[in-house]
Design an enzyme around this catalytic site. Structure first.
Site, short mmCIF file in Angstrom:
data_model
loop_
_atom_site.label_atom_id
_atom_site.label_comp_id
_atom_site.label_asym_id
_atom_site.label_seq_id
_atom_site.Cartn_x
_atom_site.Cartn_y
_atom_site.Cartn_z
CD1 TRP A 283 -24.51 -47.31 -11.01
CD2 TRP A 283 -24.10 -48.78 -9.40
NE1 TRP A 283 -23.77 -46.66 -10.05
CE2 TRP A 283 -23.50 -47.54 -9.03
CE3 TRP A 283 -23.97 -49.85 -8.51
CZ2 TRP A 283 -22.79 -47.37 -7.86
CZ3 TRP A 283 -23.27 -49.67 -7.33
CH2 TRP A 283 -22.69 -48.44 -7.02
CB CYS A 318 -21.20 -42.26 -7.82
SG CYS A 318 -21.71 -41.04 -9.05
CG HIS A 377 -17.08 -41.61 -9.99
ND1 HIS A 377 -18.10 -42.24 -9.31
CD2 HIS A 377 -15.96 -41.84 -9.24
CE1 HIS A 377 -17.63 -42.82 -8.23
NE2 HIS A 377 -16.33 -42.59 -8.17
CG ASP A 400 -14.92 -42.88 -4.89
OD1 ASP A 400 -16.10 -42.93 -4.49
OD2 ASP A 400 -14.61 -42.99 -6.10
CG ASN A 440 -3.55 -37.15 -16.49
OD1 ASN A 440 -3.98 -36.69 -17.54
ND2 ASN A 440 -2.34 -36.89 -16.04
CE1 TYR A 564 -22.75 -42.42 -11.90
CE2 TYR A 564 -24.75 -43.72 -11.74
CZ TYR A 564 -23.60 -43.22 -11.17
OH TYR A 564 -23.29 -43.53 -9.86
#
Length: 774
Positions: A283, A318, A377, A400, A440, A564
């Site tokens: 990244w 990602c 993401h 993930d 959340n 990002y």
């Protein structure tokens, strides 16, 4: 049948076999197993029933592949799905007599097969097949041939099995020799009700298992972008590469029939953070030792390179991790889809809130602020039952593979029940608290005072998880699935879900009780006007006074170049100003951002992040807002030339789709960035067609080390070509001859990357006709 090491290795004071963790390793069983171990005088195996040949009916058009939905795999091996019968034929040396002849089929996997581990499977010949069990039924006998219907159990190991036929004699067993031509791949079966991955919707199975081209959404909440991705799960060598991933993880073969374990191992192995997995993440915008993430057009190149080199491939982010993981899951038969969450929280300390620390003057304290908000993401969802959880938590599970946080000693995440996340039941494995926070959590603004105390000033309960999307079933559009993860913001159920999550043990070190979510007297917001790469633009702030009292406000704007992921590379703009608000009035302030302030620092995806804080001087109330913006980048179009329409069946070519992408590091707005992909020839299976990729350098400087990639599952293998230099305004062409082998709707995807220009991409929709009949 099981191999015992000659030295008799002892484990914990008992004799045991070494771990059976490799599908590739083999141990051939003996072709003759005699009772007592001695061969009687005059015993000749040829005097008894012998196998002369085995037929597996493994051509693409054979019922074994068509009925099992494996006819798309580019493999000459037999590939079937568990829990569903398939057919084989055994030829013997003489006619088979069931009254005196006894034989059975055996399936073996790994080097140390054991029947109680499911790695050695003796399949009995039965009169009727029973649901849920291995069995083989004689369908027909003709002369010296016997045709069998073989049914695997719906929970058997997924992988490549070796097949043998064993015949009983009065003196022992005669077994066929190892024959790679009879190897059989057994996969998960979403069409079988007894399988843990059963999915009862035909259209969803077509999309989430059989579709080898997907759409991945990225960008920013107010500027959503998309690009196609070649999953290529049916391409030659991909199935073996996926099995190799589990071998590389040293996953015990006995656990490879459990989709929970397989998906969890896969989430760890797609990234190379701690286990030499498939992809190295990067990244930092430096990709000198590999391929920039934006250059990949699909998973095939990545997985084949990993399998052949046996070293991690560089580089991924990602959406690349999610694309490769989707290939892994669909290839093995687990229904899967890529999901994008806009404003995705990265909660570093598992307290289910995003803590943003401010100095007393309103500036962000970067040393204390460890949490971050990703503009977007991508992760995956896999469909399966969860017998390890209470009833109701099966279905879609979050998995993930992007390495973010450690889970049980490895960088992996999930499977976590989407239904459990929605209701706040984060006590259930695996990694539900982390996923809950991603979608959340609350954003808490905390003032760090000079005396060392921390005071919660305000909170934002609606910023995180603004929108969660995936590809539509049967179409390339976007499907909003936010309501599967969370109740509507502001509803009592949504707050109850958060309270439930906190009740299950999540840390919450700072109390937010009684903290106002927003001030009613003074309201602040700001908008970034349409920002184009290489041009000046404005940030317009609006302050509204809803009270009869006069107020003064001190505001601070900070503009940052960000990845990002929400991590800041550096600040390029800061400005402080004062605003006086008369009673019941509003006022706007415009801050100009000059191109020269940001152009020299831009990252690959051209994200800018603005953070505005304001203090009401009379009350010391602090207002805070943050927004990200993606600079508008010149478009790249992929379209056919006029000649492509000649000789085509009307309607056989869909309207080409063009995606806005381009450079994040140079001004290319003066001319349109154009990369055209043209197709000449008949678009039919088995027919040659010429694909031309054309690119014109729009910059006023040469492009160095230009890599162009072309991909199209079922149309062409992934291809690439390098141009060492493309001079300003020069045009290059690249031609390849393709011979499609899959009919129906297909796509060609092209990308271009160079030292100074990246994220250039386009695609072309095709419709490949069936092979012309002779």
């Amino acid at each position: 049948m099981a191999e015992t090491p000659g030295t008799g290795a002892a484990f914990g004071g008992r004799r045991a076999l070494p771990p059976n963790t490799s599908n590739a390793e083999e141990n051939d069983p003996p072709t003759v197993e005699l009772q007592g171990g001695l061969m009687p005088r005059g015993f000749n195996p040829q005097d008894y029933l012998n196998v002369t040949d085995v037929h597996l009916f493994k051509e693409r058009w054979d019922s074994n592949k068509v009925d099992h939905h494996t006819d798309k795999y580019d493999s000459k091996k037999l590939i079937v799905r568990r829990g569903q019968p398939f057919y084989i034929q055994i030829d013997f040396s003489r006619p088979y007599d069931p009254r005196r002849d006894l034989f059975r089929v055996e399936y073996v996997i790994g080097r140390y097969p054991q029947e109680n581990k499911g790695t050695y499977i003796p399949v009995p010949i039965v009169s009727e097949l029973q649901r849920g069990k291995w069995g083989a039924k004689v369908i027909t006998t003709e002369d010296r041939s016997v045709r069998l219907s073989v049914q695997p159990s719906p929970d058997c190991i997924v992988g490549k099995f070796r097949m043998y036929v064993a015949v009983w004699t009065p003196y022992g067993v005669i077994r066929t020799s190892r024959n790679p031509e009879t190897d059989t791949y057994i996969l998960f079966n979403p069409w079988c009700e007894e399988d843990a991955v059963y999915l009862d919707n035909d259209k969803e199975r077509e999309e989430y298992v059989l579709n080898d081209i997907g759409v991945i959404f990225y960008g920013e909440f107010n500027d959503i972008k998309s690009r196609s991705w070649s999953y290529g799960q049916f391409e030659e060598g991909i199935l073996d590469a996926c099995l190799y991933m589990m071998d590389r993880a040293k996953m015990d073969l006995s656990g490879r029939g459990n989709p929970i374990k397989v998906s969890r191992v896969g989430s760890a192995m797609v990234n190379a953070k701690d286990d030499e997995g498939v992809l190295v993440g990067s990244w930092d915008n430096v990709y000198s030792y590999g391929v920039p993430p934006s250059a990949w057009t699909g998973s095939v190149d990545i997985l084949l390179e990993y399998k052949s080199s046996q070293t991690p491939v560089r580089y991924g982010q990602c959406w690349v991790f999610a694309g490769v993981f989707n290939t892994f899951l669909r290839c093995l038969g687990i229904p899967a889809r890529v999901v994008t969450n806009y404003f995705s929280a990265h909660d570093n300390n598992a307290n289910l809130q995003l803590d943003i620390f401010l100095e007393e003057d309103g500036n962000v304290n970067s040393k204390l602020t460890k949490d971050s908000v990703w503009n977007y993401h991508c992760w995956n969802e896999a469909w399966m039952t969860r017998p390890d959880l209470p009833v109701g938590f099966g279905g879609w599970q979050v998995v993930d593979s992007t390495p973010q946080e450690n889970s049980d000693g490895m960088y992996r995440c999930g499977p976590a029940s989407v239904q459990a996340i929605k209701h706040g039941h984060v006590c259930f494995q695996f990694d539900a608290p982390f996923v809950f926070a991603e979608v959340n959590s609350d954003v808490i603004y905390i003032t760090a005072k000079k005396d060392g105390t921390h005071v919660v000033k305000t909170l934002d309960t609606t910023h995180i998880g603004k929108l969660i999307v995936t590809k539509q079933v049967g179409a390339d559009g976007m499907k909003d699935i936010t309501d599967t993860y969370k109740f509507q913001e502001g509803q009592e159920e949504e707050r109850l879900a958060l309270e439930t999550a906190l009740m299950y043990g999540a840390k919450k070190p700072l109390s937010t009780e009684g903290i106002p979510k927003s001030r009613s007297d003074i309201h602040m917001d700001f908008e970034v006007e349409r920002a184009v790469l290489g041009r000046d633009f404005k940030v317009v702030l609006t302050f509204r006074n809803n009270s009869p009292t006069r107020y003064s406000v001190t505001a601070y704007l900070s503009g940052n170049i960000t990845f990002y992921t929400g991590v800041s590379k550096g600040e390029f703009k800061n400005e402080t100003f004062n605003v006086t608000l008369e009673p019941l009035s509003f006022k706007t302030e415009a801050v100009w951002v000059r191109a020269g302030e940001y152009m020299g620092q831009l990252l690959e995806q051209a994200f800018l992040h603005f953070f505005v804080t304001a203090r009401v001087n009379e009350t010391n109330d602090v207002l805070a807002k943050q927004k990200s913006v993606v600079l508008t980048i010149p478009k790249i179009s992929v379209k056919p030339s006029r000649s492509i329409y000649q000789g085509l069946v009307p309607g056989s070519l869909q309207t080409p789709k063009s995606i806005a992408m381009g450079s994040a590091s140079r001004n290319s707005t003066h001319r349109g960035l154009h990369c055209a992909c043209q197709v000449r020839g008949t678009q039919a299976v088995g027919s040659d067609m010429v694909v031309t990729v054309e690119f014109t350098n729009p910059l006023n400087e040469p492009l160095q080390n230009v890599w162009m990639r072309l991909d199209g599952p079922g149309v062409t293998r992934p291809l690439r070509k390098i141009f060492r230099e493309i001079r300003p305004n020069a045009t290059v062409q690249w031609e390849e001859v393709c011979r499609p082998w899959v009919s129906g709707p297909r796509k060609l995807m092209a990308s271009m990357t160079s030292d100074s220009l990246r994220h250039v991409y386009g695609e072309l929709n095709l419709h490949i006709q069936r092979r012309p009949s002779v």
